[in-house]
Design a protein around this motif. Sequence first.
Motif, PDB file in Angstrom:
ATOM      1  N   GLY A  30      -1.006   4.317   0.074  1.00 45.88           N
ATOM      2  CA  GLY A  30      -2.046   4.320   1.090  1.00 45.88           C
ATOM      3  C   GLY A  30      -3.262   3.514   0.635  1.00 45.88           C
ATOM      4  O   GLY A  30      -3.132   2.474  -0.030  1.00 45.88           O
ATOM      5  N   LEU A  31      -4.430   3.995   0.989  1.00 41.69           N
ATOM      6  CA  LEU A  31      -5.670   3.293   0.652  1.00 41.69           C
ATOM      7  C   LEU A  31      -6.130   3.544  -0.778  1.00 41.69           C
ATOM      8  O   LEU A  31      -7.120   2.934  -1.224  1.00 41.69           O
ATOM      9  CB  LEU A  31      -6.788   3.711   1.617  1.00 41.69           C
ATOM     10  CG  LEU A  31      -6.620   3.266   3.077  1.00 41.69           C
ATOM     11  CD1 LEU A  31      -7.761   3.825   3.918  1.00 41.69           C
ATOM     12  CD2 LEU A  31      -6.587   1.744   3.169  1.00 41.69           C
ATOM     13  N   SER A  81     -10.821  -9.105  -4.526  1.00 38.11           N
ATOM     14  CA  SER A  81      -9.776  -8.368  -3.800  1.00 38.11           C
ATOM     15  C   SER A  81      -9.121  -9.253  -2.749  1.00 38.11           C
ATOM     16  O   SER A  81      -7.899  -9.219  -2.562  1.00 38.11           O
ATOM     17  CB  SER A  81     -10.379  -7.120  -3.136  1.00 38.11           C
ATOM     18  OG  SER A  81     -10.930  -6.246  -4.094  1.00 38.11           O
ATOM     19  N   PRO A 135      -5.944   0.122  -3.115  1.00 39.11           N
ATOM     20  CA  PRO A 135      -6.908  -0.929  -2.779  1.00 39.11           C
ATOM     21  C   PRO A 135      -8.360  -0.499  -2.963  1.00 39.11           C
ATOM     22  O   PRO A 135      -9.205  -1.294  -3.387  1.00 39.11           O
ATOM     23  CB  PRO A 135      -6.599  -1.271  -1.318  1.00 39.11           C
ATOM     24  CG  PRO A 135      -5.829  -0.129  -0.801  1.00 39.11           C
ATOM     25  CD  PRO A 135      -5.078   0.426  -1.959  1.00 39.11           C
ATOM     26  N   VAL A 136      -8.659   0.750  -2.653  1.00 39.41           N
ATOM     27  CA  VAL A 136     -10.040   1.231  -2.823  1.00 39.41           C
ATOM     28  C   VAL A 136     -10.401   1.302  -4.299  1.00 39.41           C
ATOM     29  O   VAL A 136     -11.482   0.852  -4.719  1.00 39.41           O
ATOM     30  CB  VAL A 136     -10.220   2.607  -2.148  1.00 39.41           C
ATOM     31  CG1 VAL A 136     -11.563   3.229  -2.541  1.00 39.41           C
ATOM     32  CG2 VAL A 136     -10.125   2.474  -0.640  1.00 39.41           C
ATOM     33  N   TYR A 173      -4.989 -10.061  -2.608  1.00 34.16           N
ATOM     34  CA  TYR A 173      -4.078  -9.719  -1.513  1.00 34.16           C
ATOM     35  C   TYR A 173      -3.607 -10.954  -0.747  1.00 34.16           C
ATOM     36  O   TYR A 173      -2.514 -10.951  -0.173  1.00 34.16           O
ATOM     37  CB  TYR A 173      -4.729  -8.691  -0.590  1.00 34.16           C
ATOM     38  CG  TYR A 173      -4.731  -7.308  -1.209  1.00 34.16           C
ATOM     39  CD1 TYR A 173      -3.548  -6.590  -1.329  1.00 34.16           C
ATOM     40  CD2 TYR A 173      -5.899  -6.752  -1.717  1.00 34.16           C
ATOM     41  CE1 TYR A 173      -3.526  -5.339  -1.915  1.00 34.16           C
ATOM     42  CE2 TYR A 173      -5.891  -5.491  -2.306  1.00 34.16           C
ATOM     43  CZ  TYR A 173      -4.696  -4.791  -2.407  1.00 34.16           C
ATOM     44  OH  TYR A 173      -4.673  -3.549  -3.004  1.00 34.16           O
ATOM     45  N   TYR A 219     -10.874  -2.219  -5.630  1.00 31.12           N
ATOM     46  CA  TYR A 219     -12.158  -2.796  -5.217  1.00 31.12           C
ATOM     47  C   TYR A 219     -13.312  -2.197  -6.020  1.00 31.12           C
ATOM     48  O   TYR A 219     -14.213  -2.917  -6.467  1.00 31.12           O
ATOM     49  CB  TYR A 219     -12.390  -2.568  -3.731  1.00 31.12           C
ATOM     50  CG  TYR A 219     -13.775  -2.962  -3.277  1.00 31.12           C
ATOM     51  CD1 TYR A 219     -14.128  -4.304  -3.191  1.00 31.12           C
ATOM     52  CD2 TYR A 219     -14.729  -2.000  -2.983  1.00 31.12           C
ATOM     53  CE1 TYR A 219     -15.405  -4.674  -2.798  1.00 31.12           C
ATOM     54  CE2 TYR A 219     -16.003  -2.367  -2.591  1.00 31.12           C
ATOM     55  CZ  TYR A 219     -16.340  -3.701  -2.503  1.00 31.12           C
ATOM     56  OH  TYR A 219     -17.604  -4.067  -2.136  1.00 31.12           O
ATOM     57  N   PHE A 222       0.840  -1.197   0.000  1.00 26.15           N
ATOM     58  CA  PHE A 222       0.000   0.000   0.000  1.00 26.15           C
ATOM     59  C   PHE A 222       0.876   1.248   0.000  1.00 26.15           C
ATOM     60  O   PHE A 222       0.751   2.116   0.865  1.00 26.15           O
ATOM     61  CB  PHE A 222      -0.916  -0.008   1.235  1.00 26.15           C
ATOM     62  CG  PHE A 222      -1.668  -1.301   1.424  1.00 26.15           C
ATOM     63  CD1 PHE A 222      -2.732  -1.625   0.612  1.00 26.15           C
ATOM     64  CD2 PHE A 222      -1.264  -2.209   2.399  1.00 26.15           C
ATOM     65  CE1 PHE A 222      -3.419  -2.820   0.775  1.00 26.15           C
ATOM     66  CE2 PHE A 222      -1.938  -3.403   2.578  1.00 26.15           C
ATOM     67  CZ  PHE A 222      -3.018  -3.721   1.759  1.00 26.15           C
TER      68      PHE A 222
END
Length: 271
Positions: free
Chosen positions: A10-11, A186, A14-15, A190, A18, A7
């Motif tokens: 950061g987020l 997702s 992944p966001v 991961y 998704y 990451f």
Amino acid sequence: MSPIDHFSFGLLTPVLAYVMSSVGSMLGLLLTSRARLIGGREGRYWLVGAAFAIGGTGIWTMHFIAMLGFSVSGTVIRYDVPLTAASALIAVTVVGMGLFLASYGGDRLGFLLGGGLLTGVGVASMHYLGMAAMNMSGLISYDPMVVSLSVLIAVAAATVALWFTLRVSGALRIGGAALVMGVAVSGMHYTGMYSMSVQTHSEMVPVHGAKAIDFLLPLIVGLSVITVGLLLAVILSPSEKELRSEAEFRARLRQRDEGAPEVDLFGTPRG
């Protein structure tokens, strides 16, 4: 082992991954819903579109958006372009095969499980081929137990996704199913990435290949354009209600021509 950061932005990655997975899954479910209602040769065209939506956008694009946030301390990462392109082809192909197998089998459990196994193993292969496309100045190894877990997650997720394509209809149900599919895809990604360890070389070794942004961005944009085209096809095509009404009308005409009692769309005699 060298520190790995999944990451590094950061987020954000992944966001976005998704969201892309959920959008691709939702579009794929819309297309398979159309395929069920239309049937025949035209229905198969909708299934091909669904394979591009789920395999290309929902799985492959999600995978590489997430990979943009992947970094290894002490080395740069470059990508083998042919292997990366091959992983995209595998994703679309295996999803398409699973969709056609499940659609052909209908309510038969064996076809659903077979399609889920085929698609799940194919998606896992796409994932690890995409990881193998990474070139870096280090030795890569994998934890066999975690790899096995990721494959099991892929098979389970693929089976559930195929079940959704055979059963789910209506905007709310399709939206909810797409959110679940996004979590599953997702989670598989991961989990697979967690199985990876890297031991960088003591001296920097030249790393060959393309930067992620140089070719992943055009590929992602291209698949996104295809996704928008498929979405427009769904929007401009007759609605599910209109398709059901047309099917019921044709059924009534066919029954009348044959002199049989009039039935509704589900075969129940009227009156």
